[in-house]
Design an enzyme around this catalytic site. Sequence first.
Site, PDB file in Angstrom:
ATOM      1  N   ASP A  14     102.760  76.273  60.186  1.00 41.65           N
ATOM      2  CA  ASP A  14     102.077  77.229  59.305  1.00 41.65           C
ATOM      3  C   ASP A  14     100.847  77.735  60.056  1.00 41.65           C
ATOM      4  O   ASP A  14     100.481  77.199  61.115  1.00 41.65           O
ATOM      5  CB  ASP A  14     101.655  76.517  58.006  1.00 41.65           C
ATOM      6  N   SER A  15     100.180  78.720  59.465  1.00 38.67           N
ATOM      7  CA  SER A  15      98.936  79.212  60.053  1.00 38.67           C
ATOM      8  C   SER A  15      97.840  78.148  59.992  1.00 38.67           C
ATOM      9  O   SER A  15      96.787  78.324  60.594  1.00 38.67           O
ATOM     10  CB  SER A  15      98.471  80.444  59.282  1.00 38.67           C
ATOM     11  N   GLY A  47      97.238  85.989  57.193  1.00 29.83           N
ATOM     12  CA  GLY A  47      97.550  86.977  56.161  1.00 29.83           C
ATOM     13  C   GLY A  47      96.714  88.237  56.162  1.00 29.83           C
ATOM     14  O   GLY A  47      97.028  89.188  55.458  1.00 29.83           O
ATOM     15  N   CYS A  77     105.408  79.136  56.124  1.00 29.31           N
ATOM     16  CA  CYS A  77     104.368  80.138  55.904  1.00 29.31           C
ATOM     17  C   CYS A  77     105.057  81.414  55.428  1.00 29.31           C
ATOM     18  O   CYS A  77     105.907  81.961  56.148  1.00 29.31           O
ATOM     19  CB  CYS A  77     103.630  80.373  57.226  1.00 29.31           C
ATOM     20  N   ASN A  78     104.712  81.861  54.234  1.00 29.16           N
ATOM     21  CA  ASN A  78     105.318  83.086  53.701  1.00 29.16           C
ATOM     22  C   ASN A  78     104.983  84.290  54.570  1.00 29.16           C
ATOM     23  O   ASN A  78     105.806  85.178  54.778  1.00 29.16           O
ATOM     24  CB  ASN A  78     104.795  83.358  52.284  1.00 29.16           C
ATOM     25  N   THR A  79     103.756  84.310  55.077  1.00 22.82           N
ATOM     26  CA  THR A  79     103.297  85.450  55.868  1.00 22.82           C
ATOM     27  C   THR A  79     104.074  85.546  57.183  1.00 22.82           C
ATOM     28  O   THR A  79     104.558  86.619  57.551  1.00 22.82           O
ATOM     29  CB  THR A  79     101.784  85.289  56.164  1.00 22.82           C
ATOM     30  N   CYS A 187     102.162  81.669  48.737  1.00 20.10           N
ATOM     31  CA  CYS A 187     101.519  81.257  49.983  1.00 20.10           C
ATOM     32  C   CYS A 187     101.507  79.738  49.959  1.00 20.10           C
ATOM     33  O   CYS A 187     101.202  79.135  48.923  1.00 20.10           O
ATOM     34  CB  CYS A 187     100.094  81.809  50.053  1.00 20.10           C
ATOM     35  N   HIS A 189      99.601  77.556  51.067  1.00 17.52           N
ATOM     36  CA  HIS A 189      98.326  76.876  50.817  1.00 17.52           C
ATOM     37  C   HIS A 189      98.098  76.641  49.314  1.00 17.52           C
ATOM     38  O   HIS A 189      97.382  75.719  48.926  1.00 17.52           O
ATOM     39  CB  HIS A 189      97.149  77.697  51.351  1.00 17.52           C
TER      40      HIS A 189
END
Length: 261
Positions: A14-15, A47, A77-79, A187, A189
């Site tokens: 993920d980010s 994002g 990570c959706n982004t 997201c 997070h």
Amino acid sequence: MEIAKCDRPIGVFDSGMGGISVLKELYKIMPQEQYIYFGDSKNAPYGTRPLEEIRRLTIANVELLLEQGAKGIVVACNTATAAAVRILRGMYPDVPLVGIEPAIKPAALQPGHPTILVMATPMTIQGDKYRNLMMRYEQKADIIGLPCPGLMEFVETGNTEGEDLKVFLENLLAPYLREIDSIVLGCTHYPFVRRLIQEIAGERVRIFDGGNGTAREMRRRLGEAGLLSAHTGSGSVKFENSLATEEEIELSRTLFQKNLL
Ligand code: DGL
């Protein structure tokens, strides 16, 4: 001796810290597996970055995990999924690779034409993937996209319950609370602040997130490829972070242990 392919780790990234909410779901249903979790906290947030930059960072993360022998990849990570999953599938056709997208489907398929608030990063809400999802379900539900810049930063610093976070969320959600039936956490997070979101929105509002569906899809893909670990004992999780500090690794462990609502 070379390790059998099915005994290699599953790579998850993920980010930053958010993808740990997906890692928890993976570990719940595949506790015998080994995992490497990479958080790119140095470059977070993704994002609010330009598309090309997110793609470049995402590809670098996948390469890093494959170099460490990952047998499959979860883009937690959706982004990053919205920006790059199609490119990644083209680059690595033989690697089981699963991304995450906002859980609009189960939210929209609730009876009675629900009104759904989708909380996500600005990049996810602007992307084609989101637009396509919206179009597929707009007959079944009213769907409102809410970009939430600034929210992931609370989780990145380990703040999941603070008064400042509560005020931030109250201000963000206040304009929608009368009309919505459901919230989609778009997201990775946000599941870490789910408890506060539920408290603010009230018990009446149902909250959806895609972590469990993503984990189940990864299990299905690994099974199909004959790559599920044959181990019966418990697996392991190795945390890595681009900031490479002990604090980040410690925070990763704390979030991994955290009970989510
Ligand atoms: N956790 C990421 C997601 O699921 C994004 C957070 C960010 O880097 O902006 O979209």
